[in-house]
Design a protein around this motif. Structure first.
Motif, PDB file in Angstrom:
ATOM      1  N   PHE A 181       0.810  -1.209   0.000  1.00  0.00           N
ATOM      2  CA  PHE A 181       0.000   0.000   0.000  1.00  0.00           C
ATOM      3  C   PHE A 181       0.849   1.268   0.000  1.00  0.00           C
ATOM      4  O   PHE A 181       0.322   2.375  -0.111  1.00  0.00           O
ATOM      5  N   LEU A 182       2.148   1.112   0.093  1.00  0.00           N
ATOM      6  CA  LEU A 182       3.054   2.242  -0.061  1.00  0.00           C
ATOM      7  C   LEU A 182       3.443   2.443  -1.521  1.00  0.00           C
ATOM      8  O   LEU A 182       4.170   3.383  -1.849  1.00  0.00           O
ATOM      9  N   ALA A 183       2.957   1.575  -2.386  1.00  0.00           N
ATOM     10  CA  ALA A 183       3.268   1.644  -3.810  1.00  0.00           C
ATOM     11  C   ALA A 183       1.980   1.744  -4.619  1.00  0.00           C
ATOM     12  O   ALA A 183       0.868   1.644  -4.092  1.00  0.00           O
ATOM     13  N   GLU A 184       2.122   1.897  -5.906  1.00  0.00           N
ATOM     14  CA  GLU A 184       0.967   2.035  -6.785  1.00  0.00           C
ATOM     15  C   GLU A 184       0.094   0.782  -6.765  1.00  0.00           C
ATOM     16  O   GLU A 184      -1.132   0.865  -6.941  1.00  0.00           O
ATOM     17  N   GLU A 185       0.692  -0.375  -6.524  1.00  0.00           N
ATOM     18  CA  GLU A 185      -0.093  -1.612  -6.466  1.00  0.00           C
ATOM     19  C   GLU A 185      -1.182  -1.532  -5.413  1.00  0.00           C
ATOM     20  O   GLU A 185      -2.295  -2.026  -5.603  1.00  0.00           O
ATOM     21  N   GLY A 186      -0.902  -0.880  -4.284  1.00  0.00           N
ATOM     22  CA  GLY A 186      -1.890  -0.756  -3.226  1.00  0.00           C
ATOM     23  C   GLY A 186      -3.071   0.104  -3.629  1.00  0.00           C
ATOM     24  O   GLY A 186      -4.224  -0.219  -3.320  1.00  0.00           O
ATOM     25  N   VAL A 203      -2.336  -7.960   5.784  1.00  0.00           N
ATOM     26  CA  VAL A 203      -1.701  -8.503   6.984  1.00  0.00           C
ATOM     27  C   VAL A 203      -0.723  -7.466   7.502  1.00  0.00           C
ATOM     28  O   VAL A 203      -0.144  -6.705   6.724  1.00  0.00           O
ATOM     29  N   THR A 204      -0.514  -7.446   8.802  1.00  0.00           N
ATOM     30  CA  THR A 204       0.379  -6.442   9.383  1.00  0.00           C
ATOM     31  C   THR A 204       1.828  -6.926   9.358  1.00  0.00           C
ATOM     32  O   THR A 204       2.550  -6.876  10.353  1.00  0.00           O
ATOM     33  N   ARG A 205       2.226  -7.425   8.202  1.00  0.00           N
ATOM     34  CA  ARG A 205       3.612  -7.845   7.957  1.00  0.00           C
ATOM     35  C   ARG A 205       4.066  -7.197   6.647  1.00  0.00           C
ATOM     36  O   ARG A 205       3.247  -6.894   5.767  1.00  0.00           O
ATOM     37  N   SER A 206       5.359  -7.022   6.505  1.00  0.00           N
ATOM     38  CA  SER A 206       5.921  -6.352   5.339  1.00  0.00           C
ATOM     39  C   SER A 206       6.867  -7.291   4.602  1.00  0.00           C
ATOM     40  O   SER A 206       7.717  -7.943   5.219  1.00  0.00           O
ATOM     41  N   THR A 207       6.746  -7.349   3.282  1.00  0.00           N
ATOM     42  CA  THR A 207       7.676  -8.150   2.497  1.00  0.00           C
ATOM     43  C   THR A 207       9.075  -7.543   2.496  1.00  0.00           C
ATOM     44  O   THR A 207      10.055  -8.232   2.239  1.00  0.00           O
ATOM     45  N   ARG A 208       9.163  -6.250   2.809  1.00  0.00           N
ATOM     46  CA  ARG A 208      10.475  -5.598   2.868  1.00  0.00           C
ATOM     47  C   ARG A 208      11.255  -6.011   4.123  1.00  0.00           C
ATOM     48  O   ARG A 208      12.479  -5.902   4.163  1.00  0.00           O
ATOM     49  N   PRO A 210      10.707  -9.240   6.159  1.00  0.00           N
ATOM     50  CA  PRO A 210       9.921 -10.461   6.386  1.00  0.00           C
ATOM     51  C   PRO A 210      10.090 -11.073   7.762  1.00  0.00           C
ATOM     52  O   PRO A 210       9.181 -11.750   8.239  1.00  0.00           O
ATOM     53  N   GLY A 211      11.193 -10.837   8.435  1.00  0.00           N
ATOM     54  CA  GLY A 211      11.385 -11.450   9.748  1.00  0.00           C
ATOM     55  C   GLY A 211      10.982 -10.567  10.910  1.00  0.00           C
ATOM     56  O   GLY A 211      11.152 -10.966  12.072  1.00  0.00           O
ATOM     57  N   ASP A 212      10.445  -9.400  10.628  1.00  0.00           N
ATOM     58  CA  ASP A 212      10.153  -8.418  11.681  1.00  0.00           C
ATOM     59  C   ASP A 212       8.647  -8.326  11.899  1.00  0.00           C
ATOM     60  O   ASP A 212       7.925  -7.892  10.999  1.00  0.00           O
ATOM     61  N   PRO A 213       8.136  -8.712  13.074  1.00  0.00           N
ATOM     62  CA  PRO A 213       6.691  -8.614  13.309  1.00  0.00           C
ATOM     63  C   PRO A 213       6.201  -7.170  13.473  1.00  0.00           C
ATOM     64  O   PRO A 213       5.002  -6.925  13.417  1.00  0.00           O
ATOM     65  N   MET A 214       7.129  -6.247  13.678  1.00  0.00           N
ATOM     66  CA  MET A 214       6.791  -4.823  13.752  1.00  0.00           C
ATOM     67  C   MET A 214       7.724  -4.069  12.799  1.00  0.00           C
ATOM     68  O   MET A 214       8.651  -3.375  13.210  1.00  0.00           O
ATOM     69  N   PRO A 215       7.491  -4.191  11.490  1.00  0.00           N
ATOM     70  CA  PRO A 215       8.425  -3.634  10.509  1.00  0.00           C
ATOM     71  C   PRO A 215       8.511  -2.115  10.620  1.00  0.00           C
ATOM     72  O   PRO A 215       7.553  -1.451  11.049  1.00  0.00           O
ATOM     73  N   PRO A 216       9.640  -1.545  10.230  1.00  0.00           N
ATOM     74  CA  PRO A 216       9.810  -0.097  10.330  1.00  0.00           C
ATOM     75  C   PRO A 216       8.781   0.707   9.540  1.00  0.00           C
ATOM     76  O   PRO A 216       8.501   1.861   9.893  1.00  0.00           O
ATOM     77  N   ASP A 217       8.227   0.118   8.483  1.00  0.00           N
ATOM     78  CA  ASP A 217       7.242   0.842   7.676  1.00  0.00           C
ATOM     79  C   ASP A 217       5.810   0.603   8.140  1.00  0.00           C
ATOM     80  O   ASP A 217       4.852   0.977   7.452  1.00  0.00           O
ATOM     81  N   LEU A 218       5.629  -0.004   9.327  1.00  0.00           N
ATOM     82  CA  LEU A 218       4.288  -0.365   9.795  1.00  0.00           C
ATOM     83  C   LEU A 218       3.368   0.844   9.895  1.00  0.00           C
ATOM     84  O   LEU A 218       2.268   0.859   9.322  1.00  0.00           O
ATOM     85  N   ASP A 219       3.769   1.874  10.627  1.00  0.00           N
ATOM     86  CA  ASP A 219       2.878   3.007  10.860  1.00  0.00           C
ATOM     87  C   ASP A 219       2.583   3.763   9.570  1.00  0.00           C
ATOM     88  O   ASP A 219       1.436   4.170   9.330  1.00  0.00           O
ATOM     89  N   ASP A 245       5.243 -14.697  18.323  1.00  0.00           N
ATOM     90  CA  ASP A 245       6.304 -13.776  18.733  1.00  0.00           C
ATOM     91  C   ASP A 245       5.715 -12.654  19.575  1.00  0.00           C
ATOM     92  O   ASP A 245       4.926 -11.853  19.071  1.00  0.00           O
ATOM     93  N   PRO A 246       6.084 -12.537  20.843  1.00  0.00           N
ATOM     94  CA  PRO A 246       5.509 -11.474  21.680  1.00  0.00           C
ATOM     95  C   PRO A 246       5.908 -10.072  21.245  1.00  0.00           C
ATOM     96  O   PRO A 246       5.327  -9.090  21.715  1.00  0.00           O
ATOM     97  N   ARG A 247       6.869  -9.961  20.315  1.00  0.00           N
ATOM     98  CA  ARG A 247       7.189  -8.636  19.785  1.00  0.00           C
ATOM     99  C   ARG A 247       6.076  -8.108  18.876  1.00  0.00           C
ATOM    100  O   ARG A 247       6.050  -6.903  18.579  1.00  0.00           O
ATOM    101  N   ALA A 248       5.185  -8.980  18.427  1.00  0.00           N
ATOM    102  CA  ALA A 248       4.101  -8.570  17.531  1.00  0.00           C
ATOM    103  C   ALA A 248       3.058  -7.783  18.328  1.00  0.00           C
ATOM    104  O   ALA A 248       2.276  -8.356  19.078  1.00  0.00           O
ATOM    105  N   ARG A 249       3.043  -6.479  18.134  1.00  0.00           N
ATOM    106  CA  ARG A 249       2.141  -5.597  18.883  1.00  0.00           C
ATOM    107  C   ARG A 249       1.456  -4.605  17.940  1.00  0.00           C
ATOM    108  O   ARG A 249       1.325  -3.420  18.250  1.00  0.00           O
ATOM    109  N   ALA A 250       1.027  -5.089  16.784  1.00  0.00           N
ATOM    110  CA  ALA A 250       0.448  -4.196  15.781  1.00  0.00           C
ATOM    111  C   ALA A 250      -0.984  -3.792  16.100  1.00  0.00           C
ATOM    112  O   ALA A 250      -1.447  -2.750  15.627  1.00  0.00           O
ATOM    113  N   LEU A 251      -1.704  -4.586  16.888  1.00  0.00           N
ATOM    114  CA  LEU A 251      -3.121  -4.297  17.110  1.00  0.00           C
ATOM    115  C   LEU A 251      -3.315  -2.916  17.724  1.00  0.00           C
ATOM    116  O   LEU A 251      -4.197  -2.158  17.305  1.00  0.00           O
ATOM    117  N   ILE A 252      -2.509  -2.571  18.703  1.00  0.00           N
ATOM    118  CA  ILE A 252      -2.674  -1.266  19.328  1.00  0.00           C
ATOM    119  C   ILE A 252      -2.328  -0.148  18.346  1.00  0.00           C
ATOM    120  O   ILE A 252      -2.909   0.947  18.398  1.00  0.00           O
TER     121      ILE A 252
END
Length: 445
Positions: A181-186, A203-208, A210-219, A245-252
């Motif tokens: 959604f940061l690109a024209e495809e979105g 999904v609240t995951r980023s292909t950029r 892939p191993g980060d449950p809270m990717p830097p581009d989330l917000d 993974d308890p690091r996944a805190r995207a809901l809030i």
């Protein structure tokens, strides 16, 4: 037809006498009879395919219809989160590891090789025929939406929705990694969703990352999803924190984005499993933020218990992989349970049966002692989330009903109700599910 335990009278006006019905699904002023705090003893009058009246048991004349000896009656059930486009590919694309990563890779392989329009349509309609036989009256399906798949699957869905109108009410949501959604495809995907009368989902995951449950581009990406939805008047349906993974805190963060943008649409968040791994304080904070944002929650108990905390053979899973549904409901959030995947790499089993999903949810999520009004999580609540006037037992509703041989919740939850009678517009339907052999030509390796 399969052997349903009874057939209703062939007339257009008849009674089903001496039924047991969940009190929470009856009109608010209905007292009924019987000592059971969860079930009421009722008579139900059907006229011209609709529920004409609900009376205390023993009220309607015997000549109008059969005495059903306290058999349970339920409204048609709803599945507000499933994946009809993925369904029934397990025989040709199994998941060798059984976990989420293996499921994603297996699905990607199958999608890229096999998901042409006719393949998607046939598997989708197979799933719908199965759900219809089980008594499901409405479904919201997610469609895998990475290009070029969205341009294939959404037109198929629109055709299928029209073909199934009057049998199953169908809704649709996209599903794709958040960063598109940061690109024209979105933007292009949002237009396809709007054209299809759907819900914008990801999904609240980023292909950029892939191993980060809270990717830097989330917000940034979340803000863009909300903006695209608001511009098109779309509701949102998101896969959130489906992780061990308890690091996944995207809901809030979803809730705070909704509040910051004063988002006017509906928001449904599915899974949210990692929330159960947080501290009590963070759980409370997250639930409060969801309540302020008007977020609804759907738990997918069978699939998440199957996927979450899975390890190589020899290690027993340590937790059930489901979210904090009791706490959410206690704080006033609308919470539902749904079927999710069916015979695909994310879940090897399933049969599109929401009665079975509810039965398993009771055991997985401890929705008992007391059962209280939890049946609403598979009926009235998903109906409200989907904006549909379904999921209740009340005069004026279509007589789309499940009549079970079970006389109470104990019997219903203890024995699979294969002999249920499914009524649509007051008439019994064939409850024979479609034969898997119908898909054999699609299953060649």
């Amino acid at each position: 037809m399969t052997h349903a335990f009874f057939e209703p009278p062939a007339t257009s006006r008849y009674a089903l006498r001496k039924l047991s019905a969940p009190r929470c699904l009856l009109p608010g002023d209905f007292a009924g009879s019987g000592a059971d705090s969860e079930l009421a003893a009722i008579d139900l009058l059907v006229d011209q395919g609709r529920v004409a009246a609900i009376e205390p048991a023993g009220t309607l004349p015997a000549e109008l219809g059969p005495d059903l000896d306290a058999s349970m009656v339920l409204p048609g059930l709803l599945d507000c989160h499933t994946h009809l486009d993925k369904g029934h590919i397990w025989p040709r694309q199994a998941n060798p590891t059984g976990d989420g990563a293996g499921a994603s890779m297996a699905t990607q392989r199958d999608r890229q090789a096999r998901w042409h329009a006719e393949d998607v349509r046939r598997r989708m309609e197979f799933g719908l025929a199965t759900a219809y036989a089980k008594g499901v009256v409405a479904i919201r399906t997610h469609l895998d939406s990475l290009a070029p798949q969205a341009a294939i699957s959404f037109p198929v869905f629109r055709e299928v929705r029209e073909r199934w109108a009057g049998r199953i009410a169908l809704q649709v949501s996209s599903i794709a990694p958040l960063d598109i959604f940061l690109a024209e495809e979105g933007r292009h995907l949002a237009d396809i969703v709007a054209e299809s009368g759907g819900r914008l989902g990801c999904v609240t995951r980023s292909t950029r990352h892939p191993g980060d449950p809270m990717p830097p581009d989330l917000d940034e990406a979340l803000a863009r999803v909300f903006q695209l939805a608001a511009e098109r008047g779309l509701d949102l349906d998101l896969h959130v924190d489906e992780s061990t993974d308890p690091r996944a805190r995207a809901l809030i963060r979803v809730a705070r984005t909704a509040a910051a943008q004063d988002f006017a649409g509906r928001i449904l968040c599915g899974h949210c499993t990692a929330l159960a791994l947080q501290t009590d304080e963070f759980i409370e904070e997250t639930i409060a933020a969801c309540k302020d944002a008007g977020i609804d929650i759907v738990s997918l108990p069978t699939v998440n218990m199957y996927l979450q905390d899975r390890s190589p053979a020899g290690r027993t899973p340590r937790w059930r992989g489901v979210t904090v549904l009791h706490e959410m409901k206690a704080h006033g959030l609308r919470v539902a349970v749904a079927g999710d995947n069916c015979r695909d790499p994310f879940y090897a089993y399933g049969d599109h049966d929401m009665l079975d999903t509810f039965t398993q949810a009771v055991k997985i999520l401890h929705l008992d002692h007391p059962l209280s009004d939890w049946i609403r999580a598979a009926s009235e609540t998903p109906a409200a989330i989907m904006g549909l006037d379904l999921g209740l037992l009340k005069p004026g509703m279509a007589a789309d009903l499940l009549v079970l041989k079970a006389r109470n919740y104990s019997e219903m939850l203890s024995r699979t109700q294969f002999d249920r009678t499914v009524l649509r517009a007051g008439r019994a339907i064939d409850t024979t599910p479609p034969d898997y052999r119908l898909l054999d030509d699609l299953m060649d390796a």
